[in-house]
Design a protein around this motif. Structure first.
Motif, PDB file in Angstrom:
ATOM      1  N   VAL A 150       0.853  -1.188   0.000  1.00 38.22           N
ATOM      2  CA  VAL A 150       0.000   0.000   0.000  1.00 38.22           C
ATOM      3  C   VAL A 150       0.892   1.243   0.000  1.00 38.22           C
ATOM      4  CG1 VAL A 150      -1.736   1.319   1.269  1.00 38.22           C
ATOM      5  CG2 VAL A 150      -1.858  -1.192   1.196  1.00 38.22           C
ATOM      6  N   VAL A 151       0.622   2.156  -0.922  1.00 38.60           N
ATOM      7  CA  VAL A 151       1.401   3.394  -1.017  1.00 38.60           C
ATOM      8  C   VAL A 151       0.594   4.526  -0.406  1.00 38.60           C
ATOM      9  CG1 VAL A 151       2.530   5.048  -2.545  1.00 38.60           C
ATOM     10  CG2 VAL A 151       2.572   2.608  -3.095  1.00 38.60           C
ATOM     11  N   ARG A 152       1.110   5.106   0.672  1.00 43.40           N
ATOM     12  CA  ARG A 152       0.479   6.247   1.341  1.00 43.40           C
ATOM     13  C   ARG A 152       1.202   7.519   0.914  1.00 43.40           C
ATOM     14  NH1 ARG A 152      -0.190   1.918   4.687  1.00 43.40           N
ATOM     15  NH2 ARG A 152      -2.216   1.761   5.738  1.00 43.40           N
ATOM     16  N   LEU A 153       0.445   8.543   0.618  1.00 39.46           N
ATOM     17  CA  LEU A 153       0.984   9.786   0.092  1.00 39.46           C
ATOM     18  C   LEU A 153       1.086  10.829   1.196  1.00 39.46           C
ATOM     19  CD1 LEU A 153      -1.224   9.888  -3.122  1.00 39.46           C
ATOM     20  CD2 LEU A 153       1.088   8.960  -2.897  1.00 39.46           C
ATOM     21  N   VAL A 154       2.164  11.621   1.139  1.00 39.41           N
ATOM     22  CA  VAL A 154       2.323  12.744   2.059  1.00 39.41           C
ATOM     23  C   VAL A 154       2.646  13.988   1.241  1.00 39.41           C
ATOM     24  CG1 VAL A 154       3.102  11.313   3.977  1.00 39.41           C
ATOM     25  CG2 VAL A 154       4.786  12.270   2.410  1.00 39.41           C
ATOM     26  N   LEU A 213      -2.729   5.454  -2.689  1.00 39.23           N
ATOM     27  CA  LEU A 213      -3.056   5.035  -4.044  1.00 39.23           C
ATOM     28  C   LEU A 213      -4.198   4.025  -4.017  1.00 39.23           C
ATOM     29  CD1 LEU A 213       0.448   4.603  -5.744  1.00 39.23           C
ATOM     30  CD2 LEU A 213      -1.034   6.612  -5.691  1.00 39.23           C
ATOM     31  N   HIS A 214      -4.981   4.008  -5.090  1.00 43.37           N
ATOM     32  CA  HIS A 214      -6.152   3.141  -5.137  1.00 43.37           C
ATOM     33  C   HIS A 214      -5.780   1.665  -5.141  1.00 43.37           C
ATOM     34  CE1 HIS A 214      -8.993   6.400  -5.612  1.00 43.37           C
ATOM     35  NE2 HIS A 214      -8.330   6.880  -6.645  1.00 43.37           N
ATOM     36  N   HIS A 215      -4.680   1.329  -5.803  1.00 42.42           N
ATOM     37  CA  HIS A 215      -4.370  -0.080  -6.019  1.00 42.42           C
ATOM     38  C   HIS A 215      -3.052  -0.458  -5.334  1.00 42.42           C
ATOM     39  CE1 HIS A 215      -7.574  -0.008  -8.950  1.00 42.42           C
ATOM     40  NE2 HIS A 215      -6.970   0.980  -9.595  1.00 42.42           N
ATOM     41  N   PRO A 216      -3.093  -1.324  -4.333  1.00 41.55           N
ATOM     42  CA  PRO A 216      -1.840  -1.836  -3.747  1.00 41.55           C
ATOM     43  C   PRO A 216      -1.041  -2.612  -4.791  1.00 41.55           C
ATOM     44  CG  PRO A 216      -3.737  -2.361  -2.364  1.00 41.55           C
ATOM     45  CD  PRO A 216      -4.288  -1.873  -3.674  1.00 41.55           C
ATOM     46  N   VAL A 217       0.276  -2.674  -4.570  1.00 40.71           N
ATOM     47  CA  VAL A 217       1.165  -3.416  -5.472  1.00 40.71           C
ATOM     48  C   VAL A 217       1.844  -4.506  -4.644  1.00 40.71           C
ATOM     49  CG1 VAL A 217       3.108  -3.288  -7.062  1.00 40.71           C
ATOM     50  CG2 VAL A 217       1.532  -1.346  -6.868  1.00 40.71           C
ATOM     51  N   PRO A 218       1.332  -5.736  -4.672  1.00 40.88           N
ATOM     52  CA  PRO A 218       1.951  -6.815  -3.892  1.00 40.88           C
ATOM     53  C   PRO A 218       3.421  -7.000  -4.276  1.00 40.88           C
ATOM     54  CG  PRO A 218      -0.202  -7.492  -4.715  1.00 40.88           C
ATOM     55  CD  PRO A 218       0.126  -6.194  -5.387  1.00 40.88           C
ATOM     56  N   GLY A 219       4.270  -7.150  -3.275  1.00 43.31           N
ATOM     57  CA  GLY A 219       5.689  -7.327  -3.540  1.00 43.31           C
ATOM     58  C   GLY A 219       6.418  -6.052  -3.901  1.00 43.31           C
ATOM     59  N   ALA A 220       5.786  -4.889  -3.661  1.00 43.83           N
ATOM     60  CA  ALA A 220       6.434  -3.617  -3.986  1.00 43.83           C
ATOM     61  C   ALA A 220       7.663  -3.401  -3.100  1.00 43.83           C
ATOM     62  CB  ALA A 220       5.459  -2.464  -3.824  1.00 43.83           C
ATOM     63  N   ASP A 261       8.186  -3.376  -8.175  1.00 37.23           N
ATOM     64  CA  ASP A 261       8.022  -4.573  -7.356  1.00 37.23           C
ATOM     65  C   ASP A 261       9.287  -5.428  -7.401  1.00 37.23           C
ATOM     66  OD1 ASP A 261       8.029  -6.218  -9.640  1.00 37.23           O
ATOM     67  OD2 ASP A 261       5.858  -6.500  -9.649  1.00 37.23           O
ATOM     68  N   ARG A 262       9.299  -6.505  -6.627  1.00 42.26           N
ATOM     69  CA  ARG A 262      10.511  -7.307  -6.488  1.00 42.26           C
ATOM     70  C   ARG A 262      10.880  -8.080  -7.752  1.00 42.26           C
ATOM     71  NH1 ARG A 262       7.119  -9.932  -2.612  1.00 42.26           N
ATOM     72  NH2 ARG A 262       6.071 -11.765  -3.465  1.00 42.26           N
ATOM     73  N   HIS A 263       9.971  -8.121  -8.726  1.00 39.38           N
ATOM     74  CA  HIS A 263      10.256  -8.789  -9.991  1.00 39.38           C
ATOM     75  C   HIS A 263      10.784  -7.817 -11.052  1.00 39.38           C
ATOM     76  CE1 HIS A 263       8.346 -12.341  -8.370  1.00 39.38           C
ATOM     77  NE2 HIS A 263       7.245 -11.648  -8.114  1.00 39.38           N
ATOM     78  N   GLY A 264      10.987  -6.557 -10.668  1.00 41.88           N
ATOM     79  CA  GLY A 264      11.498  -5.563 -11.602  1.00 41.88           C
ATOM     80  C   GLY A 264      10.421  -4.915 -12.443  1.00 41.88           C
ATOM     81  N   ARG A 265       9.141  -5.131 -12.098  1.00 43.69           N
ATOM     82  CA  ARG A 265       8.055  -4.507 -12.848  1.00 43.69           C
ATOM     83  C   ARG A 265       7.787  -3.106 -12.311  1.00 43.69           C
ATOM     84  NH1 ARG A 265       5.564  -9.980 -12.692  1.00 43.69           N
ATOM     85  NH2 ARG A 265       4.783  -9.411 -10.622  1.00 43.69           N
ATOM     86  N   LEU A 266       7.603  -2.165 -13.227  1.00 39.78           N
ATOM     87  CA  LEU A 266       7.296  -0.781 -12.880  1.00 39.78           C
ATOM     88  C   LEU A 266       5.872  -0.465 -13.312  1.00 39.78           C
ATOM     89  CD1 LEU A 266      10.488   1.269 -13.811  1.00 39.78           C
ATOM     90  CD2 LEU A 266       9.291   1.387 -11.640  1.00 39.78           C
ATOM     91  N   THR A 267       5.090   0.097 -12.407  1.00 32.48           N
ATOM     92  CA  THR A 267       3.738   0.513 -12.748  1.00 32.48           C
ATOM     93  C   THR A 267       3.550   1.976 -12.386  1.00 32.48           C
ATOM     94  OG1 THR A 267       2.904  -0.220 -10.583  1.00 32.48           O
ATOM     95  CG2 THR A 267       2.783  -1.792 -12.405  1.00 32.48           C
ATOM     96  N   LEU A 268       2.639   2.636 -13.111  1.00 26.95           N
ATOM     97  CA  LEU A 268       2.313   4.031 -12.850  1.00 26.95           C
ATOM     98  C   LEU A 268       0.895   4.127 -12.318  1.00 26.95           C
ATOM     99  CD1 LEU A 268       3.717   5.831 -16.028  1.00 26.95           C
ATOM    100  CD2 LEU A 268       4.624   5.986 -13.719  1.00 26.95           C
ATOM    101  N   GLN A 269       0.701   4.968 -11.306  1.00 26.21           N
ATOM    102  CA  GLN A 269      -0.630   5.221 -10.773  1.00 26.21           C
ATOM    103  C   GLN A 269      -0.810   6.711 -10.522  1.00 26.21           C
ATOM    104  OE1 GLN A 269      -2.410   2.776  -7.738  1.00 26.21           O
ATOM    105  NE2 GLN A 269      -0.849   1.184  -7.965  1.00 26.21           N
ATOM    106  N   LYS A 270      -2.046   7.166 -10.666  1.00 28.03           N
ATOM    107  CA  LYS A 270      -2.379   8.561 -10.366  1.00 28.03           C
ATOM    108  C   LYS A 270      -2.846   8.669  -8.918  1.00 28.03           C
ATOM    109  CE  LYS A 270      -3.686  10.447 -14.885  1.00 28.03           C
ATOM    110  NZ  LYS A 270      -2.876  11.665 -14.811  1.00 28.03           N
ATOM    111  N   PRO A 271      -2.395   9.671  -8.179  1.00 29.30           N
ATOM    112  CA  PRO A 271      -2.928   9.897  -6.828  1.00 29.30           C
ATOM    113  C   PRO A 271      -4.423  10.178  -6.893  1.00 29.30           C
ATOM    114  CG  PRO A 271      -0.916  11.161  -7.182  1.00 29.30           C
ATOM    115  CD  PRO A 271      -1.319  10.616  -8.517  1.00 29.30           C
ATOM    116  N   PRO A 272      -5.149   9.935  -5.792  1.00 32.18           N
ATOM    117  CA  PRO A 272      -6.601  10.139  -5.794  1.00 32.18           C
ATOM    118  C   PRO A 272      -7.024  11.542  -6.218  1.00 32.18           C
ATOM    119  CG  PRO A 272      -5.912   8.983  -3.815  1.00 32.18           C
ATOM    120  CD  PRO A 272      -4.659   9.398  -4.511  1.00 32.18           C
TER     121      PRO A 272
END
Length: 243
Positions: free
Chosen positions: A7-11, A22-29, A44-55
């Protein structure tokens, strides 16, 4: 800030106040970085990068939404960066993204005028474990990297890296953060034994290295615009005002 559940919490970058999650948690982030004004990149731990927009980020609709249906410059940047990511290190600015590898290589990608420029260099023996990017002046990008080898290296992608580390200890670097500060740079370093070091370079800086031990291992650091330091652990988020 990233927790153990992905879970990514924004400050707020201005004062450190909570701004939701963020709306969508990233397992293994394993790492998170700001990617432009309204995007967050998560590795994530597999080297995958994802983009998400803040709420609170605006989302185009109607004709504007249709015109932006193709890949954005940041999506292209992220796709290219993912090809080089094999370690837990990630950092970003409004125009650049950096990732590290388990072989000690740092790769920096910068988007300029609809083009993407990439450059790599090997800076560490073992994995790159932490990264920080800072733009202290216009058209100037500095890259700080920390490694499994206990070294902190400084690099300008347009020049050769410094020959020697700017800091070195007999334990792994776990977190880095950097921000412009009165003509210089404020740099915070977290080490695997729980130590946090904070220093400021520049014409008016005293060059002193400040030390703090929050107790639990440090997972993340952030230098706020006023110079205050946020320290993230598995148990708490601490804000310090350096004396």
């Amino acid at each position: 800030m990233l927790d153990h559940q992905g879970v990514v919490r924004l400050v707020s970058a201005s004062d450190g106040r909570p701004k939701g999650r963020l709306h969508h948690p990233v397992p293994g982030a394993v790492a998170v970085a700001a990617a432009g004004e309204d995007l967050v990149a998560v590795l994530d731990r597999h080297g995958r990068l994802t983009l998400q927009k803040p709420p609170a980020a605006s989302r185009p609709s109607g004709i504007a939404g249709l015109l932006e249906a193709g890949p954005s410059p940041w999506e292209t940047l992220t796709e290219q960066a993912a090809r080089h990511a094999s370690g837990p290190a990630l950092a970003g600015t409004s125009t650049s993204l950096a990732v590290g590898s388990t072989e000690g290589t740092v790769h920096v990608l910068t988007a300029k005028d609809a083009a993407t420029n990439g450059v790599s260099t090997t800076l560490h023996d073992g994995a790159v474990t932490a990264l920080a990017l800072v733009e202290p002046a216009e058209d100037c990008l500095l890259v700080y990297s920390g490694g499994q080898d206990g070294q902190v290296r400084l690099w300008d992608p347009d020049r050769d890296p410094l020959d020697t580390p700017i800091a070195e200890r007999a334990c792994e670097v776990t977190a880095l953060a950097a921000a412009p500060s009165d003509g210089g740079v404020a740099l915070a370093t977290g080490w695997a034994d729980g130590l946090v070091e904070y220093s400021v370079t520049g014409t008016d800086a005293d060059g002193r290295v400040r030390h703090f031990r929050p107790g639990p291992p440090v997972r993340a650091l952030c230098v706020l615009p006023g110079g205050d330091l946020l320290i993230g652990t598995d148990e708490s988020l601490i804000r310090l005002e350096p004396a």
